[in-house]
Design a protein around this motif. Structure first.
Motif, PDB file in Angstrom:
ATOM      1  N   ASN A  14     -21.773 -20.399 -39.468  1.00 39.97           N
ATOM      2  CA  ASN A  14     -22.593 -21.516 -39.955  1.00 39.97           C
ATOM      3  C   ASN A  14     -21.791 -22.557 -40.730  1.00 39.97           C
ATOM      4  N   ARG A  52     -29.726  -8.707 -56.194  1.00 37.79           N
ATOM      5  CA  ARG A  52     -30.662  -9.033 -55.110  1.00 37.79           C
ATOM      6  C   ARG A  52     -30.780 -10.551 -54.959  1.00 37.79           C
ATOM      7  N   ILE A  55     -27.707 -11.926 -53.018  1.00 33.35           N
ATOM      8  CA  ILE A  55     -27.810 -11.797 -51.562  1.00 33.35           C
ATOM      9  C   ILE A  55     -28.814 -12.808 -51.007  1.00 33.35           C
ATOM     10  N   GLY A  56     -29.921 -12.998 -51.725  1.00 26.16           N
ATOM     11  CA  GLY A  56     -30.914 -13.966 -51.258  1.00 26.16           C
ATOM     12  C   GLY A  56     -30.363 -15.379 -51.216  1.00 26.16           C
ATOM     13  N   LEU A  58     -27.184 -16.292 -50.868  1.00 28.25           N
ATOM     14  CA  LEU A  58     -26.198 -16.392 -49.787  1.00 28.25           C
ATOM     15  C   LEU A  58     -26.898 -16.486 -48.422  1.00 28.25           C
ATOM     16  N   ARG A  59     -27.935 -15.709 -48.240  1.00 30.61           N
ATOM     17  CA  ARG A  59     -28.632 -15.732 -46.954  1.00 30.61           C
ATOM     18  C   ARG A  59     -29.362 -17.059 -46.736  1.00 30.61           C
ATOM     19  N   ARG A  60     -29.917 -17.638 -47.787  1.00 28.65           N
ATOM     20  CA  ARG A  60     -30.599 -18.938 -47.644  1.00 28.65           C
ATOM     21  C   ARG A  60     -29.647 -20.022 -47.156  1.00 28.65           C
ATOM     22  N   ASN A  61     -28.381 -19.896 -47.569  1.00 25.88           N
ATOM     23  CA  ASN A  61     -27.378 -20.891 -47.181  1.00 25.88           C
ATOM     24  C   ASN A  61     -26.613 -20.493 -45.919  1.00 25.88           C
ATOM     25  N   GLY A  62     -26.978 -19.358 -45.303  1.00 27.60           N
ATOM     26  CA  GLY A  62     -26.317 -18.924 -44.073  1.00 27.60           C
ATOM     27  C   GLY A  62     -24.900 -18.440 -44.269  1.00 27.60           C
ATOM     28  N   GLY A  64     -21.876 -16.009 -44.382  1.00 25.77           N
ATOM     29  CA  GLY A  64     -21.504 -14.719 -43.799  1.00 25.77           C
ATOM     30  C   GLY A  64     -20.208 -14.179 -44.345  1.00 25.77           C
ATOM     31  N   ALA A  82     -24.983  -5.596 -47.368  1.00 25.51           N
ATOM     32  CA  ALA A  82     -25.790  -6.675 -46.800  1.00 25.51           C
ATOM     33  C   ALA A  82     -25.182  -7.239 -45.524  1.00 25.51           C
ATOM     34  N   ILE A  84     -22.221  -8.734 -45.240  1.00 23.03           N
ATOM     35  CA  ILE A  84     -21.424  -9.931 -45.512  1.00 23.03           C
ATOM     36  C   ILE A  84     -19.944  -9.557 -45.552  1.00 23.03           C
TER      37      ILE A  84
END
Length: 417
Positions: A14, A52, A55-56, A58-62, A64, A82, A84
């Protein structure tokens, strides 16, 4: 042979990378896009909820891939669980990388998180993803390091006891081979003052030594002469007061020795169950603790060290070369894994007493004028090449297959060949 090395893809997932600056109570997080611009940042607490949230975010911003300064701990475990990719960039590297973005070079957690994320974006060809060791290796490493710390504490308490006795009761110092030996501790427990030691005669001392099972390394008359010729210690009430300090230090010392033995037994059990134990226990005079330390500090991820040179450099066994124009210097490698260097040099220094090749290599270095630590590092580098090949091939060390050793042991046979 040459081991394959884990590498990062040419482009991050991404087109974003993350950086986490680890701290004790909270962690700064930064996310950078493909143009090097920070698109998100936050600070999370070192709690279950905070990790938590990490991780949330990092995932919102894509994100990896994340760069961080240390290879272990709850944050790294959370990132790996997770899914990553974690890339470790050492604190020394981050310190030097700050100058890319300004001349001040000030330390700031949020800025360091950005530096980590941006370096992961720009220097991908020089970085490698973290491949964690197996749980068995991690557990054994923690046990070995805990034992090493306790040994250092034991040495410190023994030195403290020696300094105390030197001022209050010098007689027991040097009476037996080691001040922290069982016989020395038993003697100080029974004869903790000069007044009690004055009661002893050669005959009484011999009887006491027999009662505690002393193996008889020294004649009782010689031991008694040592006590009587040593400077006299404090007597009377002052001696009684100092005896309380002696017993306190003896209690701490005995506890440390008992716990070191407990951890040593635990190391032996863990090492027996480890899949790589046969490699490291086959090395000369590796024993149990040395073999376990070598195994855990090197790890079990073969891709971490694609060449023996990479292992030697990280272990601090290879010299560091600096060159500017016609000026060239070769010196000590300060930047290395200190735990790994300690484990390797400790093994190498003792291996020369059991392996003729190691003894010869060490002596050649001393003949060339190198001091003992330098000669040991030279020997350690040679051993690391052997250990690396055994480790990569999953085979134990076999002296009969060690060609340099065999040439030394059978020079006539090899000359004829």
């Amino acid at each position: 042979m040459k081991s394959a090395r884990n590498t990062l893809p040419d482009e991050p997932a991404n087109d974003v990378t993350g950086g986490v600056d680890w701290a004790r109570d909270d962690h700064a997080v930064s996310v950078v896009n493909a143009r090097g611009r920070e698109i998100d940042r936050c600070t999370v607490e070192h709690t279950v909820a905070g990790l938590r949230d990490l991780i949330g975010m990092l995932r919102r911003n894509g994100v990896g891939e994340v760069a961080i300064e240390r290879p272990d701990g709850p944050v790294v475990d959370t990132l790996l669980q997770a899914g990553i990719t974690v890339v470790v960039i050492s604190p020394n590297q981050v310190k030097n990388l700050r100058s890319r973005y300004g001349s001040a070079g000030n330390k700031d957690d949020r800025f360091d998180a950005f530096v980590l994320a941006d370096t992961l974006r720009t220097d991908r060809a020089r970085l490698a993803p973290l491949t964690p060791d197996s749980p068995a290796t991690i557990a054994l490493r923690r046990t070995c390091r805990a034992r090493k710390d306790l040994v250092e504490h034991r040495v410190a308490v023994t030195n403290q006891l020696r300094a105390h006795l030197r001022n209050t009761f010098p007689g027991p110092i040097g009476l037996f081979s080691e001040l922290d030996s069982p016989i020395s501790r038993a003697f100080l427990t029974r004869f903790d003052t000069q007044d009690r030691a004055d009661w002893l005669s050669p005959k009484r001392l011999a009887a006491w030594l027999t009662s505690v099972g002393y193996p008889g390394g020294k004649d009782p008359a010689v031991l008694h002469a040592h006590l009587t010729t040593a400077p006299r210690g404090a007597t009377g009430p002052n001696a009684t007061t100092n005896a309380h300090i002696t017993h306190a230090l003896l209690t701490v010392l005995t506890t440390l020795i008992d716990q070191i033995k407990t951890l040593t037994d635990q190391i032996a059990a863990q090492l027996t169950d480890h899949t790589d134990s046969h490699i490291f226990t086959s090395l000369p005079r590796s024993g149990t603790v040395r073999a376990a330390r070598l195994l855990t500090e090197i790890g079990d991820c073969r891709a971490r060290y694609p060449t023996p040179e990479a292992l030697a450099c990280l272990a601090g066994a290879a010299p560091s070369t600096r060159q500017s124009g016609k000026h060239k210097t070769v010196g000590f490698r300060w930047a290395c894994d200190k735990q790994l260097r300690n484990a390797v040099t400790d093994f190498a220094a003792d291996s020369r007493h059991a392996n003729p090749w190691a003894a010869n290599l060490y002596q050649q270095a001393r003949t060339r004028g190198h001091d003992h630590p330098h000669a040991v590092r030279i020997l350690a580098r040679a051993w690391l090449y052997i250990i690396w090949h055994c480790w990569q091939n999953n085979t134990p060390y076999d002296p009969t297959q060690h060609q340099a050793l065999q040439r030394l042991l059978n020079p006539n046979q090899h000359q004829a060949a």
